[in-house]
Write a protein that holds these residues in place. Structure first.
Motif, PDB file in Angstrom:
ATOM      1  N   PHE A  81      37.291  47.022  94.783  1.00  0.00           N
ATOM      2  CA  PHE A  81      36.313  46.374  93.907  1.00  0.00           C
ATOM      3  C   PHE A  81      36.522  46.700  92.429  1.00  0.00           C
ATOM      4  N   HIS A  82      37.089  47.850  92.106  1.00  0.00           N
ATOM      5  CA  HIS A  82      37.234  48.244  90.708  1.00  0.00           C
ATOM      6  C   HIS A  82      38.625  47.997  90.142  1.00  0.00           C
ATOM      7  N   ILE A  83      39.628  47.831  91.004  1.00  0.00           N
ATOM      8  CA  ILE A  83      40.992  47.637  90.509  1.00  0.00           C
ATOM      9  C   ILE A  83      41.594  46.333  91.020  1.00  0.00           C
ATOM     10  N   SER A  84      41.609  46.162  92.330  1.00  0.00           N
ATOM     11  CA  SER A  84      42.285  44.990  92.902  1.00  0.00           C
ATOM     12  C   SER A  84      41.556  43.694  92.578  1.00  0.00           C
ATOM     13  N   LEU A  85      40.244  43.657  92.800  1.00  0.00           N
ATOM     14  CA  LEU A  85      39.488  42.422  92.591  1.00  0.00           C
ATOM     15  C   LEU A  85      39.500  41.952  91.144  1.00  0.00           C
ATOM     16  N   PRO A  86      39.322  42.852  90.141  1.00  0.00           N
ATOM     17  CA  PRO A  86      39.421  42.360  88.754  1.00  0.00           C
ATOM     18  C   PRO A  86      40.779  41.766  88.414  1.00  0.00           C
ATOM     19  N   LYS A  87      41.841  42.247  89.047  1.00  0.00           N
ATOM     20  CA  LYS A  87      43.170  41.712  88.740  1.00  0.00           C
ATOM     21  C   LYS A  87      43.382  40.309  89.287  1.00  0.00           C
ATOM     22  N   ILE A  88      42.679  39.968  90.357  1.00  0.00           N
ATOM     23  CA  ILE A  88      42.901  38.663  90.998  1.00  0.00           C
ATOM     24  C   ILE A  88      41.750  37.701  90.772  1.00  0.00           C
ATOM     25  N   ARG A  89      40.796  38.051  89.902  1.00  0.00           N
ATOM     26  CA  ARG A  89      39.567  37.257  89.815  1.00  0.00           C
ATOM     27  C   ARG A  89      39.834  35.818  89.390  1.00  0.00           C
ATOM     28  N   TRP A  90      40.775  35.609  88.450  1.00  0.00           N
ATOM     29  CA  TRP A  90      41.028  34.244  87.987  1.00  0.00           C
ATOM     30  C   TRP A  90      41.805  33.451  89.023  1.00  0.00           C
ATOM     31  N   GLY A  91      42.732  34.082  89.713  1.00  0.00           N
ATOM     32  CA  GLY A  91      43.411  33.400  90.805  1.00  0.00           C
ATOM     33  C   GLY A  91      42.448  33.058  91.935  1.00  0.00           C
ATOM     34  N   LEU A  92      41.513  33.959  92.209  1.00  0.00           N
ATOM     35  CA  LEU A  92      40.509  33.704  93.233  1.00  0.00           C
ATOM     36  C   LEU A  92      39.612  32.538  92.845  1.00  0.00           C
ATOM     37  N   LEU A  93      39.182  32.507  91.592  1.00  0.00           N
ATOM     38  CA  LEU A  93      38.348  31.399  91.136  1.00  0.00           C
ATOM     39  C   LEU A  93      39.097  30.078  91.218  1.00  0.00           C
ATOM     40  N   TYR A  94      40.377  30.103  90.888  1.00  0.00           N
ATOM     41  CA  TYR A  94      41.198  28.895  90.977  1.00  0.00           C
ATOM     42  C   TYR A  94      41.251  28.385  92.410  1.00  0.00           C
ATOM     43  N   GLY A  95      41.455  29.287  93.366  1.00  0.00           N
ATOM     44  CA  GLY A  95      41.470  28.887  94.764  1.00  0.00           C
ATOM     45  C   GLY A  95      40.123  28.375  95.240  1.00  0.00           C
ATOM     46  N   VAL A  96      39.038  28.980  94.765  1.00  0.00           N
ATOM     47  CA  VAL A  96      37.697  28.535  95.142  1.00  0.00           C
ATOM     48  C   VAL A  96      37.424  27.125  94.636  1.00  0.00           C
TER      49      VAL A  96
END
Length: 320
Positions: A192-207
């Motif tokens: 939640f503090h390292i991995s998720l912030p790094k992928i947040r924009w890619g995740l939003l793009y997929g959503v």
């Protein structure tokens, strides 16, 4: 660092006429096959005035189709987010037997026709399917009901989040996660503090892509829905019924809602892409400045003598 200009790639030395011709062909294609149909949809939707447009949208069966479409998307997208993150994490962070097979299975919905996907569920859950008689005996209804529509939509939208995150996670590596675990961080805290912030924009793009496909899916949903008006018709199916009934103005009015969804999706997609591109450019410039400082400094540390650049916590990719 050298001040010499970067040589222009050979494939960009074409003449101005060739560039204008290519741009003209691309723009003509976009106008002819994307812009003009969208304009035609809205023009036809307002052909009989704003009152007829509003009446077509607030009509009871249309409102039921809108509710069902939003309900399906609200169920499907969160499930795909959980599945996509878990699948991408497993594939990007671990090596295990069957990894290539799992990637192939994730990509399968892209290769299989949505109609075939819907037919598979009919053969499984239908009245004469594999487990259909058992479902009927226990009064469980999947086909021609909300569960069947959700399952069919889940199948056709399942690759979007995973396929967006997988190359991103693979390119980022595991260095920061391993450092956090070495310093005593738990697995969930690291995520939640390292991995998720790094992928947040890619995740939003997929959503964004997953949500657009969930609301606009026609083939698989058409097979499993049964076309029960006011009950199992999503927006695309409702548009088809109205058009088949020669109520073209109402059909285009409802279709304009899907057109608005497409426009919003493109806007969100452009915003996410700009943020991802800007982040990549900032990281590249930061590395260039750090390299320049190392080369110009006089008292170099052992790490600088080997050419390595010290990464400070506030300069890590997760903080950008």
């Amino acid at each position: 660092m050298s001040d010499r200009p970067i040589p222009r790639p050979g494939h960009r030395d074409e003449s101005r006429v060739v560039r204008l011709l290519l741009i003209g062909v691309a723009m003509s294609f976009l106008v002819l096959f994307l812009f003009m149909p969208l304009v035609a949809v809205f023009a036809k939707a307002f052909e009989k005035g704003a009152a007829a447009y509003v009446a077509a949208i607030v009509e009871p069966t249309a409102r039921a189709a809108i509710r069902l479409t939003l309900t399906v998307a609200a169920i499907v997208v969160p499930i795909n987010v959980v599945f996509g993150v878990a699948a991408a994490w497993a594939l990007a962070k671990f090596e295990f037997p069957g990894r290539g097979l799992l990637v192939t299975i994730i990509d399968a919905p892209f290769a299989v026709s949505p109609v075939v996907s819907g037919m598979v569920f009919v053969l499984l859950f239908g009245a004469h399917g594999v487990i259909g008689p058992w479902l009927i005996a226990h009064d469980i209804k999947i086909i021609f009901a909300l569960p069947g529509i959700v399952i069919a939509t889940l199948l056709v939208t399942s690759p979007f989040v995973a396929r967006e995150l997988l190359p991103l996670m693979e390119s980022q590596g595991n260095d920061e996660e391993e450092a956090a675990l070495t310093l005593g961080g738990s697995g969930w805290r690291t995520f939640f503090h390292i991995s998720l912030p790094k992928i947040r924009w890619g995740l939003l793009y997929g959503v964004v892509l997953c949500n657009a496909r969930a609301m606009g899916e026609f083939g698989a949903v058409s097979v499993v829905s049964g076309h029960v008006r006011g009950l199992t018709n999503t927006l695309p199916l409702h548009v088809e019924i109205l058009y088949n009934e020669y109520n073209s103005q109402a059909a285009f009015a409802v279709a304009s809602l899907l057109g608005c969804l497409a426009i919003v999706t493109l806007i969100l997609k452009a915003i996410v892409e700009s943020r991802v591109h800007g982040r990549s450019v900032n990281q590249y410039r930061h590395r260039e400045r750090a390299t320049a400082r190392v080369g110009e400094s006089e008292g170099q540390s052992p790490s600088e003598k080997t050419g390595a650049v010290e990464v400070r916590p506030w300069e890590s990719t997760s903080a950008v």
